[in-house]
Design an enzyme around this catalytic site. Structure first.
Site, PDB file in Angstrom:
ATOM      1  N   HIS A  99       0.902  -1.162   0.000  1.00  0.00           N
ATOM      2  CA  HIS A  99       0.000   0.000   0.000  1.00  0.00           C
ATOM      3  C   HIS A  99       0.938   1.208   0.000  1.00  0.00           C
ATOM      4  O   HIS A  99       2.031   1.131   0.576  1.00  0.00           O
ATOM      5  CB  HIS A  99      -0.819   0.115   1.279  1.00  0.00           C
ATOM      6  CG  HIS A  99      -1.636  -1.070   1.651  1.00  0.00           C
ATOM      7  ND1 HIS A  99      -1.114  -2.154   2.290  1.00  0.00           N
ATOM      8  CD2 HIS A  99      -2.958  -1.321   1.504  1.00  0.00           C
ATOM      9  CE1 HIS A  99      -2.082  -3.037   2.528  1.00  0.00           C
ATOM     10  NE2 HIS A  99      -3.214  -2.560   2.049  1.00  0.00           N
ATOM     11  N   ASP A 102       2.602   2.056   3.226  1.00  0.00           N
ATOM     12  CA  ASP A 102       3.631   1.133   3.747  1.00  0.00           C
ATOM     13  C   ASP A 102       5.023   1.609   3.368  1.00  0.00           C
ATOM     14  O   ASP A 102       5.981   1.363   4.095  1.00  0.00           O
ATOM     15  CB  ASP A 102       3.485  -0.287   3.164  1.00  0.00           C
ATOM     16  CG  ASP A 102       2.085  -0.836   3.283  1.00  0.00           C
ATOM     17  OD1 ASP A 102       1.388  -0.455   4.227  1.00  0.00           O
ATOM     18  OD2 ASP A 102       1.708  -1.654   2.414  1.00  0.00           O
ATOM     19  N   GLU A 230     -10.541  -7.580  -4.037  1.00  0.00           N
ATOM     20  CA  GLU A 230     -10.270  -8.555  -2.972  1.00  0.00           C
ATOM     21  C   GLU A 230     -11.467  -8.603  -2.027  1.00  0.00           C
ATOM     22  O   GLU A 230     -11.676  -7.709  -1.212  1.00  0.00           O
ATOM     23  CB  GLU A 230      -8.996  -8.140  -2.209  1.00  0.00           C
ATOM     24  CG  GLU A 230      -8.609  -9.138  -1.140  1.00  0.00           C
ATOM     25  CD  GLU A 230      -7.324  -8.748  -0.416  1.00  0.00           C
ATOM     26  OE1 GLU A 230      -6.396  -8.196  -1.051  1.00  0.00           O
ATOM     27  OE2 GLU A 230      -7.255  -8.990   0.800  1.00  0.00           O
ATOM     28  N   GLU A 266      -8.345 -14.099  -0.760  1.00  0.00           N
ATOM     29  CA  GLU A 266      -7.584 -14.314   0.474  1.00  0.00           C
ATOM     30  C   GLU A 266      -8.238 -15.427   1.288  1.00  0.00           C
ATOM     31  O   GLU A 266      -9.440 -15.407   1.551  1.00  0.00           O
ATOM     32  CB  GLU A 266      -7.528 -13.010   1.282  1.00  0.00           C
ATOM     33  CG  GLU A 266      -6.787 -13.188   2.593  1.00  0.00           C
ATOM     34  CD  GLU A 266      -6.352 -11.869   3.213  1.00  0.00           C
ATOM     35  OE1 GLU A 266      -6.029 -10.921   2.477  1.00  0.00           O
ATOM     36  OE2 GLU A 266      -6.330 -11.810   4.451  1.00  0.00           O
ATOM     37  N   HIS A 269     -10.183 -14.396   4.383  1.00  0.00           N
ATOM     38  CA  HIS A 269     -11.427 -13.693   4.049  1.00  0.00           C
ATOM     39  C   HIS A 269     -12.502 -14.698   3.637  1.00  0.00           C
ATOM     40  O   HIS A 269     -13.678 -14.527   3.946  1.00  0.00           O
ATOM     41  CB  HIS A 269     -11.202 -12.697   2.910  1.00  0.00           C
ATOM     42  CG  HIS A 269     -10.272 -11.571   3.259  1.00  0.00           C
ATOM     43  ND1 HIS A 269      -9.938 -10.579   2.369  1.00  0.00           N
ATOM     44  CD2 HIS A 269      -9.591 -11.286   4.399  1.00  0.00           C
ATOM     45  CE1 HIS A 269      -9.105  -9.727   2.942  1.00  0.00           C
ATOM     46  NE2 HIS A 269      -8.872 -10.139   4.172  1.00  0.00           N
ATOM     47  N   ASP A 294      -4.180 -13.971  -1.901  1.00  0.00           N
ATOM     48  CA  ASP A 294      -3.509 -13.552  -0.675  1.00  0.00           C
ATOM     49  C   ASP A 294      -3.411 -14.804   0.194  1.00  0.00           C
ATOM     50  O   ASP A 294      -4.411 -15.290   0.751  1.00  0.00           O
ATOM     51  CB  ASP A 294      -4.273 -12.425   0.030  1.00  0.00           C
ATOM     52  CG  ASP A 294      -3.782 -11.058  -0.435  1.00  0.00           C
ATOM     53  OD1 ASP A 294      -2.960 -11.011  -1.366  1.00  0.00           O
ATOM     54  OD2 ASP A 294      -4.211 -10.041   0.144  1.00  0.00           O
ATOM     55  N   ASP A 305      -9.882 -11.897  11.430  1.00  0.00           N
ATOM     56  CA  ASP A 305      -8.885 -12.039  10.369  1.00  0.00           C
ATOM     57  C   ASP A 305      -7.497 -12.132  11.012  1.00  0.00           C
ATOM     58  O   ASP A 305      -6.846 -11.116  11.212  1.00  0.00           O
ATOM     59  CB  ASP A 305      -9.007 -10.778   9.486  1.00  0.00           C
ATOM     60  CG  ASP A 305      -8.298 -10.899   8.166  1.00  0.00           C
ATOM     61  OD1 ASP A 305      -7.963 -12.016   7.762  1.00  0.00           O
ATOM     62  OD2 ASP A 305      -8.085  -9.839   7.523  1.00  0.00           O
ATOM     63  N   ASP A 307      -4.797 -13.581   9.855  1.00  0.00           N
ATOM     64  CA  ASP A 307      -3.706 -13.424   8.880  1.00  0.00           C
ATOM     65  C   ASP A 307      -2.464 -14.239   9.251  1.00  0.00           C
ATOM     66  O   ASP A 307      -1.348 -13.711   9.288  1.00  0.00           O
ATOM     67  CB  ASP A 307      -3.289 -11.943   8.759  1.00  0.00           C
ATOM     68  CG  ASP A 307      -4.256 -11.146   7.908  1.00  0.00           C
ATOM     69  OD1 ASP A 307      -5.058 -11.749   7.171  1.00  0.00           O
ATOM     70  OD2 ASP A 307      -4.198  -9.897   7.964  1.00  0.00           O
ATOM     71  N   ASP A 337      -0.087 -12.342   2.516  1.00  0.00           N
ATOM     72  CA  ASP A 337      -0.761 -11.327   3.329  1.00  0.00           C
ATOM     73  C   ASP A 337      -0.918 -11.957   4.717  1.00  0.00           C
ATOM     74  O   ASP A 337      -2.008 -12.345   5.137  1.00  0.00           O
ATOM     75  CB  ASP A 337      -2.112 -10.954   2.712  1.00  0.00           C
ATOM     76  CG  ASP A 337      -2.712  -9.738   3.382  1.00  0.00           C
ATOM     77  OD1 ASP A 337      -2.132  -9.278   4.382  1.00  0.00           O
ATOM     78  OD2 ASP A 337      -3.758  -9.248   2.919  1.00  0.00           O
TER      79      ASP A 337
HETATM   80  C1  XUL Z   1      -7.114  -6.708   4.759  1.00  0.00           C
HETATM   81  C2  XUL Z   1      -6.310  -7.129   3.611  1.00  0.00           C
HETATM   82  C3  XUL Z   1      -5.518  -6.071   2.941  1.00  0.00           C
HETATM   83  C4  XUL Z   1      -5.506  -6.183   1.458  1.00  0.00           C
HETATM   84  C5  XUL Z   1      -4.832  -5.037   0.767  1.00  0.00           C
HETATM   85  O1  XUL Z   1      -7.800  -7.746   5.384  1.00  0.00           O
HETATM   86  O2  XUL Z   1      -6.291  -8.286   3.252  1.00  0.00           O
HETATM   87  O3  XUL Z   1      -4.228  -6.095   3.448  1.00  0.00           O
HETATM   88  O4  XUL Z   1      -4.883  -7.356   1.038  1.00  0.00           O
HETATM   89  O5  XUL Z   1      -5.338  -3.814   1.144  1.00  0.00           O
HETATM   90 CO    CO Z   2      -5.334  -9.283   1.699  1.00  0.00          CO
END
Ligand code: XUL
Ligand code: CO
Length: 443
Positions: A99, A102, A230, A266, A269, A294, A305, A307, A337
């Site tokens: 992003h 970042d 996404e 993702e 998600h 992702d 989430d 991650d 991610d």
């Molecule tokens: C948030 C997420 C983000 C996107 C990019 O849950 O996955 O990091 O991948 O904005």
């Molecule tokens: Co993501």
């Protein structure tokens, strides 16, 4: 200057290696199904989790120890670029993603933010001249700053919509400059908390207007990367508009955008939406919309989430199965991610985490390839649907029948015979393939 001087380049050493800082399964040059692992898997490092995340959570401050901690502002941003390129080379990934926030700090004004970005983008461009690493995608962070508290392109405030447009415009210019192969739109705060204060139709219409403007601008400047949406069902908002692939697809079709977008799927998600990872991959794939991934995983016992780095071999196998059936990810890739846990605070943990994820997908690729080669599921599935290849079934799929003829046919039927779905047997076969891959690589 080295940021990770106690770690050297990570190499493939095979599963009998006892070196924790080596790949046990990911061998970039190994050819599987006519392509090298590197070409199929297209791994990417996520700048935000790996170089920005500090390990803070709602109950505690940051825990991460990072070699750039003593710096601030633009000096810190520059150190992160140096560290990032050292990390990319040592972990041996072909791609990275970011992003804009970042890579460079936001300024007090938008113009100042642009200035910071221009300086860091120029630095990244210099690094990219000599490095092998390429930009898989960039995206806009239109959700962290307080201005986005009601959303960005779906905000009730037109000034916010304009600001979001300016950020995406700049992002597309940066993407073009750095040769991004895709551009991602994750909804951020595009959703709502309560219908009591929300004009849902206007918000969705505006989101579509925003996407059309992005498509037009990309065309205008000659940005040819693939646009990706996404999906995520909730978090941060209670109801995110890009809930899942099916919802996103209906939106894109309704607003005449489907030709310009694919999906970035993702894993965490998908599970938040009450789907499996492979369900989302399949839904995108059969609609020609599987763009990128992702790569992470959630936790069955935690509802948000998380991650986490992907380590579940069953899931990576079923994911790679969809990706191979899709003939790969095209311009997409497998972007981690994913973040190290708060307790994994040492710089070395960043390497362990990526190694774990890369090895898990390498195993998934090997097993999925063998399952496909042996037509394990294909043969079972074609047999299961065999009734559609002759007689009344063939008439149905060829459009040669109607309710009158089907009623006549049904009236003539005796007792209907069904066949077992053999779910448990199939799961046992998948386990057998997974175990055999492990046994084969230990031998
Ligand atoms: C948030 C997420 C983000 C996107 C990019 O849950 O996955 O990091 O991948 O904005
Ligand atoms: Co993501």
């Amino acid at each position: 200057m080295s940021y990770f001087n106690n770690v050297s380049n990570i190499k493939y050493e095979g599963s009998s290696s006892s070196n924790p800082l080596s790949f046990k399964h990911y061998n970039p040059e190994e050819v599987i199904g006519g392509k090298t692992m590197e070409e199929t898997l297209r791994f990417a490092v996520a700048y935000w989790h790996t170089f920005q995340a500090d390990g803070s959570d709602p109950f505690g401050v940051g825990t991460m120890l990072r070699p750039w901690d003593h710096l601030t502002g633009m000096d810190k941003a520059k150190a992160r670029v140096e560290a990032a390129f050292e990390f990319f080379e040592k972990i041996n990934v072909p791609y990275f993603c970011f992003h804009e926030v970042d890579i460079a700090p936001e300024g007090r004004t938008l113009a100042e933010t642009y200035k910071n970005l221009d300086e860091i983008v120029a630095m990244i461009q210099e690094y990219m001249k000599t490095s092998q690493v390429k930009l898989l995608w960039n995206t806009a962070n239109n959700f962290t700053n307080p201005r986005w508290l009601h959303g960005a392109a779906t905000a009730p405030n037109a000034d916010v919509f304009a600001y979001a447009a300016a950020k995406v415009k700049k992002g597309l210019e940066i993407g073009k400059e750095l040769g991004a192969e895709n551009y991602v739109f994750w909804g951020g705060r595009e959703g709502y908390e309560t219908l009591l204060n929300t004009d849902m139709k206007l918000e969705l219409d505006n989101l579509a207007r925003f996407f059309h403007m992005a498509v037009d601008y990309a065309k205008e400047i000659g940005f040819t990367g693939q646009f990706l949406i996404e999906p995520k069902p909730k978090e941060p908002t209670k109801h995110q508009y890009d809930f899942d692939v099916a919802t996103g697809l209906a939106f894109l079709q309704k607003y005449d955008l489907a030709d310009h977008f694919k999906f970035n799927i993702e894993a965490n998600h998908a599970t938040l939406a009450g789907h499996t990872f492979e369900h989302e991959l399949r839904t995108a794939r059969i609609n020609g919309m599987l763009g990128s991934v992702d790569a992470n995983q959630g936790d069955m016992l935690i509802g948000w989430d998380t991650d986490e780095f992907p380590t579940d071999l069953y899931s990576t196998t079923l994911a790679m199965y969809e990706i191979l059936l899709n003939d790969g990810l095209g311009s997409g890739g497998l972007n981690f991610d994913a973040k190290v846990r708060r307790g994994s605070f040492e710089p070395e943990d960043l390497f362990h985490a990526h190694i774990a994820g890369m090895d898990a997908f390498a195993v998934g690729l090997k097993v999925a390839h063998r399952l496909l080669e042996d037509r394990v599921l294909e043969d079972f599935i074609s047999d299961r649907y065999e009734s559609y290849t002759t007689g009344i079934g063939l008439d149905i799929v060829q459009g040669n029948t109607d309710f009158h003829k089907l009623e006549q046919y049904a009236l003539s039927l005796g007792e209907i015979k069904n066949k077992s779905g053999r779910q448990e047997r199939l799961k046992a076969i998948v386990n057998q393939y997974l175990l055999e891959a492990q046994v084969a690589s230990v031998r």
